[in-house]
Design a protein around this motif. Structure first.
Motif, mmCIF file in Angstrom:
data_model
loop_
_atom_site.group_PDB
_atom_site.id
_atom_site.type_symbol
_atom_site.label_atom_id
_atom_site.label_comp_id
_atom_site.label_asym_id
_atom_site.label_seq_id
_atom_site.Cartn_x
_atom_site.Cartn_y
_atom_site.Cartn_z
ATOM 1 N N THR A 12 54.069 128.431 -17.610
ATOM 2 C CA THR A 12 53.068 129.357 -17.092
ATOM 3 C C THR A 12 52.041 128.650 -16.212
ATOM 4 O O THR A 12 51.133 129.291 -15.692
ATOM 5 N N GLY A 13 52.183 127.329 -16.050
ATOM 6 C CA GLY A 13 51.287 126.573 -15.185
ATOM 7 C C GLY A 13 51.794 126.544 -13.757
ATOM 8 O O GLY A 13 52.866 127.068 -13.440
ATOM 9 N N ARG A 14 51.030 125.905 -12.890
ATOM 10 C CA ARG A 14 51.376 125.878 -11.472
ATOM 11 C C ARG A 14 52.678 125.134 -11.215
ATOM 12 O O ARG A 14 53.572 125.642 -10.537
ATOM 13 N N VAL A 15 52.794 123.910 -11.720
ATOM 14 C CA VAL A 15 53.998 123.130 -11.452
ATOM 15 C C VAL A 15 55.172 123.677 -12.246
ATOM 16 O O VAL A 15 56.259 123.912 -11.707
ATOM 17 N N GLY A 16 54.965 123.890 -13.542
ATOM 18 C CA GLY A 16 56.054 124.414 -14.367
ATOM 19 C C GLY A 16 56.553 125.756 -13.876
ATOM 20 O O GLY A 16 57.763 126.016 -13.858
ATOM 21 N N GLY A 17 55.637 126.613 -13.450
ATOM 22 C CA GLY A 17 56.041 127.910 -12.923
ATOM 23 C C GLY A 17 56.875 127.771 -11.667
ATOM 24 O O GLY A 17 57.846 128.519 -11.457
ATOM 25 N N ALA A 18 56.529 126.800 -10.824
ATOM 26 C CA ALA A 18 57.311 126.566 -9.614
ATOM 27 C C ALA A 18 58.685 126.003 -9.951
ATOM 28 O O ALA A 18 59.680 126.327 -9.285
ATOM 29 N N VAL A 19 58.770 125.176 -10.996
ATOM 30 C CA VAL A 19 60.074 124.655 -11.434
ATOM 31 C C VAL A 19 60.950 125.809 -11.916
ATOM 32 O O VAL A 19 62.133 125.907 -11.556
ATOM 33 N N VAL A 20 60.386 126.693 -12.729
ATOM 34 C CA VAL A 20 61.140 127.865 -13.202
ATOM 35 C C VAL A 20 61.643 128.674 -12.013
ATOM 36 O O VAL A 20 62.823 129.048 -11.939
ATOM 37 N N ALA A 21 60.762 128.965 -11.072
ATOM 38 C CA ALA A 21 61.131 129.808 -9.934
ATOM 39 C C ALA A 21 62.230 129.174 -9.086
ATOM 40 O O ALA A 21 63.177 129.856 -8.659
ATOM 41 N N GLN A 22 62.122 127.875 -8.849
ATOM 42 C CA GLN A 22 63.112 127.210 -8.000
ATOM 43 C C GLN A 22 64.458 127.078 -8.707
ATOM 44 O O GLN A 22 65.514 127.251 -8.070
ATOM 45 N N LEU A 23 64.464 126.781 -9.993
ATOM 46 C CA LEU A 23 65.726 126.738 -10.733
ATOM 47 C C LEU A 23 66.387 128.109 -10.739
ATOM 48 O O LEU A 23 67.600 128.241 -10.509
ATOM 49 N N HIS A 24 65.593 129.132 -11.006
ATOM 50 C CA HIS A 24 66.134 130.489 -11.055
ATOM 51 C C HIS A 24 66.701 130.897 -9.698
ATOM 52 O O HIS A 24 67.801 131.484 -9.621
ATOM 53 N N ALA A 25 65.980 130.568 -8.637
ATOM 54 C CA ALA A 25 66.448 130.908 -7.297
ATOM 55 C C ALA A 25 67.754 130.196 -6.958
ATOM 56 O O ALA A 25 68.581 130.717 -6.193
ATOM 57 N N ALA A 26 67.949 129.009 -7.542
ATOM 58 C CA ALA A 26 69.170 128.243 -7.303
ATOM 59 C C ALA A 26 70.316 128.667 -8.216
ATOM 60 O O ALA A 26 71.418 128.111 -8.130
ATOM 61 N N GLY A 27 70.070 129.628 -9.093
ATOM 62 C CA GLY A 27 71.114 130.102 -9.988
ATOM 63 C C GLY A 27 71.344 129.227 -11.199
ATOM 64 O O GLY A 27 72.379 129.337 -11.869
ATOM 65 N N VAL A 28 70.388 128.360 -11.516
ATOM 66 C CA VAL A 28 70.510 127.476 -12.676
ATOM 67 C C VAL A 28 69.911 128.172 -13.896
ATOM 68 O O VAL A 28 68.758 128.612 -13.847
ATOM 69 N N PRO A 29 70.652 128.289 -14.991
ATOM 70 C CA PRO A 29 70.089 128.910 -16.193
ATOM 71 C C PRO A 29 68.828 128.174 -16.657
ATOM 72 O O PRO A 29 68.848 126.962 -16.864
ATOM 73 N N VAL A 30 67.738 128.907 -16.804
ATOM 74 C CA VAL A 30 66.466 128.278 -17.141
ATOM 75 C C VAL A 30 65.779 129.066 -18.243
ATOM 76 O O VAL A 30 65.833 130.298 -18.284
ATOM 77 N N ARG A 31 65.145 128.340 -19.114
ATOM 78 C CA ARG A 31 64.412 128.911 -20.240
ATOM 79 C C ARG A 31 62.969 128.430 -20.152
ATOM 80 O O ARG A 31 62.710 127.252 -19.900
ATOM 81 N N ALA A 32 62.017 129.328 -20.370
ATOM 82 C CA ALA A 32 60.599 129.010 -20.287
ATOM 83 C C ALA A 32 60.004 128.918 -21.690
ATOM 84 O O ALA A 32 60.159 129.839 -22.495
ATOM 85 N N LEU A 33 59.346 127.809 -21.969
ATOM 86 C CA LEU A 33 58.641 127.650 -23.235
ATOM 87 C C LEU A 33 57.260 128.290 -23.099
ATOM 88 O O LEU A 33 56.488 127.943 -22.204
ATOM 89 N N VAL A 34 56.947 129.247 -23.964
ATOM 90 C CA VAL A 34 55.667 129.949 -23.889
ATOM 91 C C VAL A 34 55.036 130.021 -25.276
ATOM 92 O O VAL A 34 55.720 130.024 -26.290
ATOM 93 N N ARG A 35 53.709 130.105 -25.291
ATOM 94 C CA ARG A 35 52.989 130.266 -26.565
ATOM 95 C C ARG A 35 52.633 131.711 -26.828
ATOM 96 O O ARG A 35 52.302 132.075 -27.957
ATOM 97 N N GLY A 36 52.679 132.544 -25.791
ATOM 98 C CA GLY A 36 52.334 133.953 -25.948
ATOM 99 C C GLY A 36 53.112 134.782 -24.956
ATOM 100 O O GLY A 36 54.142 134.365 -24.439
ATOM 101 N N GLU A 37 52.601 135.961 -24.666
ATOM 102 C CA GLU A 37 53.279 136.842 -23.727
ATOM 103 C C GLU A 37 53.203 136.262 -22.314
ATOM 104 O O GLU A 37 52.170 135.741 -21.894
ATOM 105 N N ALA A 38 54.300 136.346 -21.581
ATOM 106 C CA ALA A 38 54.342 135.865 -20.203
ATOM 107 C C ALA A 38 55.435 136.615 -19.466
ATOM 108 O O ALA A 38 56.423 137.046 -20.073
ATOM 109 N N SER A 39 55.258 136.765 -18.176
ATOM 110 C CA SER A 39 56.214 137.511 -17.366
ATOM 111 C C SER A 39 56.950 136.557 -16.429
ATOM 112 O O SER A 39 56.331 135.742 -15.745
ATOM 113 N N PHE A 40 58.283 136.698 -16.398
ATOM 114 C CA PHE A 40 59.128 135.878 -15.535
ATOM 115 C C PHE A 40 60.155 136.779 -14.861
ATOM 116 O O PHE A 40 60.403 137.900 -15.306
#
Length: 283
Positions: A12-40
């Motif tokens: 949910t941070g700036r760098v981690g969020g960008a990593v999630v977005a870029q992996l997802h855009a590349a079609g790589v299965p990605v999982r986000a570690l969160v402590r609460g509610e978050a939207s992806f």
């Protein structure tokens, strides 16, 4: 590594969020570690867990081959247990460290450098495949000026002439994606910088250009800055670590390199580009 499931801590941070977005855009299965509610985006799996509680990480690490690790604390306490938990499930960890670890500029024991250095040591000793990314200052730290810009049209800060090669979070993420999905950076500690030195006064001017109205830089003393940061809720140990190191950079600025382009094939984004990308945060 072929189509691994990658866990991103700090998603949910700036760098981690960008990593999630870029992996997802590349079609790589990605999982986000969160402590609460978050939207992806659809297709990104969010799983609850807390790096402060290693026992909570089991579900997040299930089936994971690689982990992008952002450490959210100002000490390495508890990191050994987290890395042990990662090592039981994954085979690779990419750690977001700091350029200060390799610079030799900070005093021994300086708070931020100390915990990053210890995390690097633990990662390297873990038996995991590893990469430690060492970026210079994040351009996104300028978001700390956003409220002042919106409400006063000015930034009150010290060190107007402090020039740094600030790096866009998307460029750090692009390097992280290479480290997570290829073997090109195994055992590497790349120093990652923006493409040019930009003074703080110039950063503020570029933010003004991005939002279409002038923004003024009002220089204050280091002592005033310490009190301002503490009043804003920054931990004392962080304030006392950051400002003296930044003051030293007036005479000894950080180096500028082309590692981002060498690794990703694309030149690092300028601070002007970062300001344009984040203009809405300052309006």
């Amino acid at each position: 590594m072929t189509q691994p499931r990658i866990l991103v801590a700090g998603a949910t941070g700036r760098v981690g969020g960008a990593v999630v977005a870029q992996l997802h855009a590349a079609g790589v299965p990605v999982r986000a570690l969160v402590r609460g509610e978050a939207s992806f985006p659809e297709g990104v799996q969010a799983v609850r867990g807390d790096l402060g509680d290693p026992a909570s990480l089991g579900a997040a690490l299930e089936g994971v081959e690689a982990v992008f690790l952002v450490w959210p604390f100002l000490s390495a306490e508890g990191a050994s247990d987290v890395i042990d938990a990662i090592g039981k499930r994954a085979r690779r960890v990419v750690y977001l460290s700091s350029a200060g670890v390799g610079s030799g500029e900070e005093e021994p024991g300086e708070a931020i450098t100390a915990f990053h250095a210890e995390l690097e040591r633990l990662v390297e000793a873990s038996g995991l495949e590893w990469t430690a990314l060492r970026p210079t200052g994040f351009a996104s730290n300028a978001l700390g000026w956003a409220e002042e810009v919106r409400t006063t049209g000015a930034v009150r800060a010290p060190l107007a002439r402090l020039a740094r090669p600030l790096i866009h979070e998307a460029d750090i993420a692009a390097v992280a994606v290479q480290a997570l999905t290829t073997d090109a950076l195994l055992g590497a500690r790349p120093l990652l910088t923006g493409p040019e030195l930009v003074t703080q006064e110039r950063q503020v001017a570029l933010i003004g250009e991005a939002i279409g109205r002038p923004v003024r830089f009002d220089e204050i003393t280091l002592a005033e800055a310490v009190e301002k940061m503490k009043a804003a809720g920054y931990p004392a140990e962080l304030v006392e670590a950051v400002l003296p190191v930044q003051a030293k950079m007036l005479a000894n600025p950080e180096p500028v390199n082309d590692e981002v382009e060498r690794i990703t094939g694309t030149p690092a984004r300028t601070f002007r580009e970062w300001a344009m990308d984040h203009a809405t945060d300052f309006r």
